[in-house]
Design a protein around this motif. Structure first.
Motif, short mmCIF file in Angstrom:
data_model
loop_
_atom_site.label_atom_id
_atom_site.label_comp_id
_atom_site.label_asym_id
_atom_site.label_seq_id
_atom_site.Cartn_x
_atom_site.Cartn_y
_atom_site.Cartn_z
N CYS A 1 48.76 45.17 67.51
CA CYS A 1 49.02 46.00 66.33
C CYS A 1 47.83 45.95 65.38
CB CYS A 1 50.28 45.52 65.63
SG CYS A 1 50.65 46.49 64.14
N PRO A 2 47.39 47.12 64.88
CA PRO A 2 46.23 47.14 63.99
C PRO A 2 46.50 46.53 62.61
CG PRO A 2 47.18 49.33 64.14
CD PRO A 2 47.90 48.47 65.14
N LEU A 3 47.76 46.33 62.25
CA LEU A 3 48.05 45.77 60.93
C LEU A 3 48.00 44.24 60.90
CD1 LEU A 3 50.97 48.01 59.60
CD2 LEU A 3 48.50 48.25 59.26
N HIS A 4 48.71 43.59 61.83
CA HIS A 4 48.81 42.13 61.79
C HIS A 4 48.59 41.47 63.15
CE1 HIS A 4 51.16 43.54 58.26
NE2 HIS A 4 50.38 42.66 57.68
N ASP A 5 48.01 42.21 64.10
CA ASP A 5 47.59 41.67 65.39
C ASP A 5 48.73 41.18 66.28
OD1 ASP A 5 45.30 41.44 66.97
OD2 ASP A 5 45.20 39.26 66.64
N VAL B 1 41.56 54.89 79.57
CA VAL B 1 41.90 53.47 79.68
C VAL B 1 41.35 52.75 78.45
CG1 VAL B 1 41.50 51.36 81.01
CG2 VAL B 1 41.92 53.53 82.20
N GLY B 2 42.17 51.91 77.85
CA GLY B 2 41.73 51.12 76.70
C GLY B 2 41.97 51.78 75.36
N LEU B 3 42.48 53.03 75.36
CA LEU B 3 42.77 53.73 74.11
C LEU B 3 44.19 54.27 74.15
CD1 LEU B 3 39.52 55.84 73.66
CD2 LEU B 3 40.12 53.73 72.47
N GLY B 4 44.91 54.09 73.06
CA GLY B 4 46.24 54.66 72.96
C GLY B 4 46.16 56.12 72.53
N MET C 1 58.09 44.30 74.75
CA MET C 1 58.37 43.01 74.12
C MET C 1 57.15 42.44 73.41
SD MET C 1 61.58 42.42 74.76
CE MET C 1 61.65 40.75 74.17
N ALA C 2 57.40 41.83 72.25
CA ALA C 2 56.35 41.09 71.55
C ALA C 2 56.09 39.81 72.34
CB ALA C 2 56.79 40.77 70.13
N SER D 1 55.58 52.23 66.85
CA SER D 1 55.84 51.52 65.60
C SER D 1 56.07 50.05 65.90
CB SER D 1 57.07 52.12 64.90
OG SER D 1 57.33 51.48 63.69
N CYS D 2 55.18 49.20 65.44
CA CYS D 2 55.30 47.76 65.68
C CYS D 2 56.61 47.23 65.10
CB CYS D 2 54.11 47.04 65.04
SG CYS D 2 54.14 45.25 65.28
N PRO D 3 57.30 46.33 65.81
CA PRO D 3 58.56 45.80 65.29
C PRO D 3 58.39 44.91 64.06
CG PRO D 3 57.94 44.63 67.29
CD PRO D 3 56.97 45.77 67.12
N HIS D 4 57.17 44.52 63.75
CA HIS D 4 56.92 43.65 62.60
C HIS D 4 56.93 44.44 61.28
CE1 HIS D 4 53.88 41.24 60.08
NE2 HIS D 4 55.02 40.62 59.99
N LYS D 5 55.97 45.32 61.10
CA LYS D 5 55.85 46.09 59.85
C LYS D 5 55.62 47.57 60.09
CE LYS D 5 55.65 42.57 56.82
NZ LYS D 5 56.25 42.39 55.53
N GLY D 6 55.88 48.03 61.32
CA GLY D 6 55.78 49.45 61.61
C GLY D 6 54.38 49.98 61.84
N GLY D 7 53.43 49.11 62.13
CA GLY D 7 52.06 49.55 62.36
C GLY D 7 51.96 50.51 63.54
N PRO D 8 51.02 51.46 63.50
CA PRO D 8 50.86 52.45 64.57
C PRO D 8 50.21 51.84 65.82
CG PRO D 8 49.15 52.75 62.93
CD PRO D 8 50.06 51.66 62.42
N LEU D 9 51.02 51.52 66.81
CA LEU D 9 50.52 50.83 68.00
C LEU D 9 49.47 51.65 68.75
CD1 LEU D 9 53.84 49.24 69.25
CD2 LEU D 9 51.95 48.13 68.04
N SER D 10 49.52 52.97 68.67
CA SER D 10 48.54 53.81 69.36
C SER D 10 47.13 53.57 68.83
CB SER D 10 48.89 55.29 69.22
OG SER D 10 48.89 55.66 67.85
#
Length: 106
Positions: free
Chosen positions: A68-72, A19-22, A81-82, A48-57
């Motif tokens: 998302c770890p790239l742009h939150d 729980v709490g980890l992808g 859904m975002a 893959s985040c719909p914004h810039k493809g950041g690794p959601l896991s």
């Protein structure tokens, strides 16, 4: 019009999720992020985040959402859904849990 049958694929044992980890798994070259919820359910979304493809896991998980770890960007692990001012969505995958085995339906 033909209906394509879904394919059930074993991906991981339930005790390998926290729980709490992808957790990312790859099926047919497609990265899928798995998220164990406090109630024991598992959600699976495209990694893959719909914004810039950041690794959601790799994002910060809060309940049924991952940031998302790239742009939150805040993404629902349940619907894909975002949320908030962010727009877009990722593909969701149906999960089956059989005993301790987790399966993804493609």
């Amino acid at each position: 019009m033909s209906v394509q049958a879904s394919k059930k694929i074993f991906v991981i044992n339930l005790d390998e999720l926290n729980v709490g980890l992808g957790k990312v798994v790859t099926i047919d070259g497609k990265e899928i992020a798995l998220f164990l919820q406090e109630n024991g359910t598992v959600h699976a979304i495209e990694n893959s985040c719909p914004h810039k493809g950041g690794p959601l896991s790799e994002g910060i998980v809060s309940g049924e959402f991952v940031f998302c770890p790239l742009h939150d960007w805040k993404i629902s692990t349940k619907t894909g859904m975002a949320e908030g001012a962010d727009e877009g969505c990722v593909t969701c995958f149906d999960i089956e849990i059989n005993g301790e085995q987790v399966f993804v339906n493609l």
